[in-house]
Write a protein that holds these residues in place. Structure first.
Motif, mmCIF file in Angstrom:
data_model
loop_
_atom_site.group_PDB
_atom_site.id
_atom_site.type_symbol
_atom_site.label_atom_id
_atom_site.label_comp_id
_atom_site.label_asym_id
_atom_site.label_seq_id
_atom_site.Cartn_x
_atom_site.Cartn_y
_atom_site.Cartn_z
ATOM 1 N N HIS A 164 36.878 40.206 43.426
ATOM 2 C CA HIS A 164 36.162 41.104 44.312
ATOM 3 C C HIS A 164 36.070 42.601 43.342
ATOM 4 O O HIS A 164 35.154 43.065 43.961
ATOM 5 N N MET A 165 36.385 42.397 41.503
ATOM 6 C CA MET A 165 35.540 43.802 41.527
ATOM 7 C C MET A 165 34.096 43.940 41.975
ATOM 8 O O MET A 165 33.025 44.771 41.295
ATOM 9 N N ARG A 166 33.163 42.509 41.760
ATOM 10 C CA ARG A 166 31.855 42.277 41.610
ATOM 11 C C ARG A 166 31.787 42.469 42.932
ATOM 12 O O ARG A 166 29.921 43.251 43.369
ATOM 13 N N ALA A 167 32.340 42.410 44.099
ATOM 14 C CA ALA A 167 31.539 42.649 44.894
ATOM 15 C C ALA A 167 31.087 43.442 45.748
ATOM 16 O O ALA A 167 30.259 43.893 46.550
ATOM 17 N N GLY A 168 31.510 44.654 45.830
ATOM 18 C CA GLY A 168 31.787 46.020 45.904
ATOM 19 C C GLY A 168 32.117 46.684 46.754
ATOM 20 O O GLY A 168 31.585 48.380 46.641
ATOM 21 N N ASN A 169 31.942 46.238 47.545
ATOM 22 C CA ASN A 169 32.467 46.325 48.944
ATOM 23 C C ASN A 169 33.811 45.780 49.760
ATOM 24 O O ASN A 169 34.705 46.337 50.178
ATOM 25 N N VAL A 170 34.142 45.552 47.655
ATOM 26 C CA VAL A 170 36.529 45.507 49.222
ATOM 27 C C VAL A 170 37.167 46.822 47.931
ATOM 28 O O VAL A 170 36.787 47.253 46.964
ATOM 29 N N ALA A 171 37.691 47.429 48.995
ATOM 30 C CA ALA A 171 38.217 48.779 48.980
ATOM 31 C C ALA A 171 40.402 48.469 48.674
ATOM 32 O O ALA A 171 40.470 47.481 49.441
ATOM 33 N N GLU A 212 42.753 48.999 50.216
ATOM 34 C CA GLU A 212 43.552 49.299 51.715
ATOM 35 C C GLU A 212 42.958 47.609 52.576
ATOM 36 O O GLU A 212 43.353 47.800 53.160
ATOM 37 N N HIS A 213 41.800 47.386 51.340
ATOM 38 C CA HIS A 213 41.779 45.806 52.755
ATOM 39 C C HIS A 213 42.786 44.901 52.049
ATOM 40 O O HIS A 213 42.733 43.616 52.904
ATOM 41 N N PHE A 214 42.709 44.915 51.219
ATOM 42 C CA PHE A 214 44.462 43.899 50.212
ATOM 43 C C PHE A 214 45.206 43.713 51.820
ATOM 44 O O PHE A 214 45.986 43.779 51.855
ATOM 45 N N ARG A 215 45.434 45.638 51.920
ATOM 46 C CA ARG A 215 46.665 44.947 52.992
ATOM 47 C C ARG A 215 46.301 44.383 53.915
ATOM 48 O O ARG A 215 47.071 43.399 54.840
ATOM 49 N N ASP A 216 45.260 44.632 54.871
ATOM 50 C CA ASP A 216 44.963 43.186 56.144
ATOM 51 C C ASP A 216 44.671 42.076 55.614
ATOM 52 O O ASP A 216 45.309 41.474 56.589
ATOM 53 N N GLY A 251 47.815 39.667 44.717
ATOM 54 C CA GLY A 251 47.137 40.453 46.176
ATOM 55 C C GLY A 251 47.327 41.863 45.479
ATOM 56 O O GLY A 251 46.433 42.522 45.356
ATOM 57 N N ALA A 252 48.922 42.312 45.076
ATOM 58 C CA ALA A 252 49.046 43.498 44.650
ATOM 59 C C ALA A 252 47.754 43.428 43.042
ATOM 60 O O ALA A 252 47.448 44.980 42.492
ATOM 61 N N GLY A 253 48.100 42.296 41.793
ATOM 62 C CA GLY A 253 46.704 42.686 40.833
ATOM 63 C C GLY A 253 45.854 42.579 41.430
ATOM 64 O O GLY A 253 44.790 43.713 40.563
ATOM 65 N N LEU A 254 44.993 41.439 42.325
ATOM 66 C CA LEU A 254 43.784 42.233 42.835
ATOM 67 C C LEU A 254 43.594 43.446 42.912
ATOM 68 O O LEU A 254 42.462 44.598 43.214
ATOM 69 N N ARG A 255 44.694 44.145 44.114
ATOM 70 C CA ARG A 255 43.632 45.315 44.705
ATOM 71 C C ARG A 255 43.958 46.217 43.771
ATOM 72 O O ARG A 255 43.219 47.229 43.363
ATOM 73 N N MET A 256 44.607 46.521 42.253
ATOM 74 C CA MET A 256 45.615 47.311 41.140
ATOM 75 C C MET A 256 43.557 47.140 40.601
ATOM 76 O O MET A 256 43.544 48.261 39.604
ATOM 77 N N GLY A 257 43.265 46.006 40.084
ATOM 78 C CA GLY A 257 41.983 45.623 39.855
ATOM 79 C C GLY A 257 40.953 46.536 40.189
ATOM 80 O O GLY A 257 40.345 47.504 39.595
ATOM 81 N N VAL A 258 40.974 46.657 41.422
ATOM 82 C CA VAL A 258 39.710 46.850 42.519
ATOM 83 C C VAL A 258 40.211 48.748 42.340
ATOM 84 O O VAL A 258 39.048 48.830 42.632
#
Length: 132
Positions: A70-77, A79-83, A112-119
C-alpha cells in the motif's frame, strides 16, 4: 491445529474475495486505483484470499507485506480506506452469516486502521520541519 478466529471456511473466503473485487472494479473511486496496479485479477484474488486464510484460518500460504504494497502504490490515500471498508462490510453482510460477517469485519477494520496509519505517515508534510 489452531481454530479459526470466527466461523468461516476457505470456500467462503474465496467467495467474499471474488464478490468484493468484482465490486471494486465497478467502484468509481477505488476501481481506477486498483486498475493502476492489478493487471491480472485471478492471481491477485488468489493472493488476497491466501492473506485472509492466513489471518482467519491460520494457514501459512500467504507471502507478502500489505503495508509495503500500500505504501509503494503511490496513489493510495488514507481516505480510500473508508470506502474500501464500507464496500468490504457490504460484501460481508451479503455473503456470510451475521456472526462470520461481524467477526471478519472487526478484523478488517483493525487491519485497515493500521494500513491507513501507515499510508498517512508516509505522506509528505506541508511546510518546513519543526526543529525544537
Amino acid at each position: 491445529m489452531i481454530p479459526p478466529r470466527f466461523p468461516v471456511t476457505a470456500e467462503q473466503i474465496d467467495l467474499v474475495v471474488a464478490v468484493f473485487y468484482a465490486a471494486i472494479r465497478r467502484h468509481e473511486v477505488l476501481g481506477p486505483i486498483f486498475a493502476a496496479h492489478v493487471t491480472d485479477w485471478p492471481p491477485h484474488e488468489a493472493k488476497i484470499a491466501a492473506f485472509w486464510r492466513n489471518a482467519i484460518l491460520h494457514e501459512r500460504s500467504y507471502e507478502g507485506s500489505p503495508m509495503q504494497a500500500h505504501m509503494r502504490a503511490g496513489n493510495v490515500a488514507p481516505e480510500h480506506f473508508r470506502d474500501w471498508l464500507m464496500l468490504f462490510d457490504e460484501t460481508l453482510r451479503r455473503s456470510l452469516p451475521p456472526e462470520s460477517a461481524a467477526g471478519w469485519s472487526a478484523l478488517a477494520h483493525r487491519i485497515g486502521a493500521g494500513l491507513r496509519m501507515g499510508v498517512e505517515n508516509m505522506r509528505p508534510k506541508a511546510g518546513p520541519p519543526v526543529l525544537r
